[in-house]
Scaffold this motif. Structure first.
Motif, PDB file in Angstrom:
ATOM      1  N   GLY A  42      41.995  33.188  43.956  1.00 36.40           N
ATOM      2  CA  GLY A  42      42.405  33.265  42.556  1.00 36.40           C
ATOM      3  C   GLY A  42      42.265  34.650  41.965  1.00 36.40           C
ATOM      4  N   PHE A  43      41.182  35.337  42.291  1.00 34.73           N
ATOM      5  CA  PHE A  43      40.921  36.602  41.624  1.00 34.73           C
ATOM      6  C   PHE A  43      41.678  37.771  42.238  1.00 34.73           C
ATOM      7  CE2 PHE A  43      38.150  34.279  39.137  1.00 34.73           C
ATOM      8  CZ  PHE A  43      37.666  35.072  38.112  1.00 34.73           C
TER       9      PHE A  43
ATOM     10  N   ALA B  51      42.898  41.383  40.265  1.00 28.12           N
ATOM     11  CA  ALA B  51      43.039  42.709  40.865  1.00 28.12           C
ATOM     12  C   ALA B  51      44.462  43.237  40.734  1.00 28.12           C
ATOM     13  CB  ALA B  51      42.635  42.649  42.346  1.00 28.12           C
ATOM     14  N   GLY B  52      45.462  42.361  40.913  1.00 29.06           N
ATOM     15  CA  GLY B  52      46.835  42.829  40.965  1.00 29.06           C
ATOM     16  C   GLY B  52      47.565  42.867  39.644  1.00 29.06           C
ATOM     17  N   VAL B  53      47.327  41.870  38.782  1.00 29.16           N
ATOM     18  CA  VAL B  53      48.114  41.773  37.548  1.00 29.16           C
ATOM     19  C   VAL B  53      47.849  42.948  36.621  1.00 29.16           C
ATOM     20  CG1 VAL B  53      48.353  40.460  35.414  1.00 29.16           C
ATOM     21  CG2 VAL B  53      48.475  39.298  37.620  1.00 29.16           C
ATOM     22  N   TYR B  54      46.579  43.296  36.430  1.00 31.00           N
ATOM     23  CA  TYR B  54      46.282  44.367  35.481  1.00 31.00           C
ATOM     24  C   TYR B  54      46.784  45.724  35.978  1.00 31.00           C
ATOM     25  CZ  TYR B  54      43.319  41.123  32.937  1.00 31.00           C
ATOM     26  OH  TYR B  54      42.871  40.060  32.200  1.00 31.00           O
ATOM     27  N   GLY B  55      46.870  45.899  37.291  1.00 31.13           N
ATOM     28  CA  GLY B  55      47.358  47.168  37.804  1.00 31.13           C
ATOM     29  C   GLY B  55      48.871  47.235  37.938  1.00 31.13           C
TER      30      GLY B  55
ATOM     31  N   GLY C 213      40.538  47.444  33.226  1.00 31.10           N
ATOM     32  CA  GLY C 213      40.504  48.179  34.476  1.00 31.10           C
ATOM     33  C   GLY C 213      39.267  47.932  35.322  1.00 31.10           C
ATOM     34  N   PRO C 214      38.059  48.083  34.760  1.00 34.12           N
ATOM     35  CA  PRO C 214      36.865  47.856  35.593  1.00 34.12           C
ATOM     36  C   PRO C 214      36.806  46.448  36.177  1.00 34.12           C
ATOM     37  CG  PRO C 214      36.285  49.004  33.571  1.00 34.12           C
ATOM     38  CD  PRO C 214      37.700  48.585  33.423  1.00 34.12           C
TER      39      PRO C 214
ATOM     40  N   ALA D 285      37.238  42.913  40.839  1.00 35.51           N
ATOM     41  CA  ALA D 285      37.842  41.740  41.482  1.00 35.51           C
ATOM     42  C   ALA D 285      38.449  42.114  42.826  1.00 35.51           C
ATOM     43  CB  ALA D 285      38.905  41.129  40.566  1.00 35.51           C
ATOM     44  N   CYS D 286      39.064  43.284  42.903  1.00 31.76           N
ATOM     45  CA  CYS D 286      39.633  43.746  44.174  1.00 31.76           C
ATOM     46  C   CYS D 286      38.534  43.902  45.219  1.00 31.76           C
ATOM     47  CB  CYS D 286      40.366  45.066  43.959  1.00 31.76           C
ATOM     48  SG  CYS D 286      41.066  45.775  45.468  1.00 31.76           S
TER      49      CYS D 286
END
Length: 404
Positions: free
Chosen positions: A223-224, A228-232, A323-324, A329-330
């Protein structure tokens, strides 16, 4: 009975004469037998065996969970439909409500909950890229799903996304288009969708189709990936990472234009295929190879460091509000995926600290030093490649950063 009564009579006589009972040396079983307690020993063993059987039937922890009988195919398909529907509906509602800060967390939490709820029924793919990757793993000799099931899974997943697209469009009486963000093109979209779909499928394979399964963290790890991907990548491609979701969004935004879903499908299935190839390198034991090879360790460190640097750079350049959290999460997802392969350092400082503390021991000191040097080398190389990747997306590849 005769032996038991004789032993009982001897104990009574010894107590009256003030003698202590004989001390038996050796195992308790021999002592009981010497006192005529063979029947008591047998009853104790029977009781212990019954308790062990009851424990195995009712209490399971971690890897002790036995494989339950497979669910019927129609229940598996229903589970895939429901999971894809709730995931796509949650994504659409967060986009239309302009939930920039908590949208990624909401999407990831929904996927995590659906994975834990339905994973025991269908495997909780909810994504044609994941299903296709599982089919390839099965054909290659690993633990996946049959090719016939792959096609049925993909069909119900697309149907679930279409129904969800209709529902969020009706709920908000509005929709949104699929495609690149302002200032970006197909190359930038392709890089983001390929890389983060690769990350999603790679994590799924490592936590559910490797020797670490079954475990208690698979839903959280899967799930997480969206945190990691959506916000970037959201400003670049929208952060789809799912062919079914891409089709659902594109069809219900036909008045804004149609066709980007075909490009998204190509990028996302490319990421899935790449994930299978690297999964086979990182987990050769799944396919009958040797476990814990040096190549698997180095590839794991490269992938984890690359994803970490890329996510960090995209969040900074995209001025992400979380961002953090996205970077953390990544790190968490990639650690869950390959920690049992390489240790999941992803950082030269961590590698040096582990070496200095004496926790990185090989057969000889020379092999230990060589391993540390190779870890440092692949981590630095991955950082360079990750930096080039995010700089290419934001300006270096012909595009320009979007307005803040």
């Amino acid at each position: 009975l005769k032996n038991a009564s004789s032993a009982w009579f001897r104990r009574i006589v010894d107590r009256r004469r003030g003698r202590s009972p004989p001390r038996w040396r050796g195992s308790p079983a021999l002592a009981l037998q010497g006192e005529g307690g063979a029947m008591r020993l047998a009853r104790g063993r029977t009781r212990a065996l019954q308790q062990q059987q009851q424990q195995q039937q009712h209490v399971f922890v971690g890897k002790d969970v036995p494989p339950h009988p497979p669910s019927p195919l129609h229940t598996q398909l229903l589970a895939e439909f429901l999971g894809t529907f709730v995931f796509t509906f949650c994504l659409g509602c967060n986009v239309l409500s302009a939930n920039a800060i908590w949208g990624g967390v909401a999407i990831a939490s929904m996927l995590t909950a659906a994975t834990y709820a339905l994973g025991g029924i269908s495997g909780a793919h909810f994504n044609p890229a994941v299903s296709v990757a599982m089919g390839i793993v099965e054909v290659a000799g690993g633990k996946g799903i049959p090719p016939k099931t792959v096609f049925m899974y993909c069909g119900v997943q697309i149907l679930g996304a279409l129904v969800a697209g209709m529902c969020y469009t009706y709920a908000f009486w509005d929709t949104f288009a699929l495609g690149p963000g302002e200032g970006f093109g197909a190359v930038h979209v392709g890089l983001c969708e390929t890389v983060y779909t690769f990350m999603l499928v790679f994590v799924v394979l490592n936590v559910s189709a490797s020797g670490s399964a079954p475990n208690q963290y698979y839903g959280l790890a899967v799930g997480f990936v969206y945190v990691a991907g959506v916000y970037g990548a959201a400003r670049v491609s929208g952060g789809c990472f799912n062919p079914a979701v891409a089709i659902g969004i594109d069809i219900f935004s036909v008045f804004y234009g149609f066709g980007w879903s075909l490009a998204y499908l190509m990028f996302e299935f490319t990421g899935a295929a790449l994930a299978v190839v690297l999964f086979k390198i990182v987990r050769p034991e799944v396919f009958g190879g040797d476990e814990g090879t040096r190549t698997a360790q180095l590839v794991s460190e490269f992938l984890g460091t690359f994803m970490l640097i890329l996510t960090l750079g995209l969040n900074v350049l995209g001025k992400s509000p979380s961002g953090p959290f996205s970077v953390a999460a990544c790190y968490m997802c990639m650690s869950y995926a390959v920690a049992d392969v390489s240790g999941a350092h992803f950082n030269p400082c961590v590698t040096l600290a582990v070496f200095i503390s004496g926790r990185c021991q090989e057969a000889t000191p020379q092999r230990t030093k060589a391993k540390v040097c190779m870890y440092l080398g692949v981590q630095l190389l991955a950082a360079v490649v990750g930096g080039y990747a995010y700089s290419s997306i934001y300006g270096g590849g012909g595009g320009s950063p979007p307005p803040p």
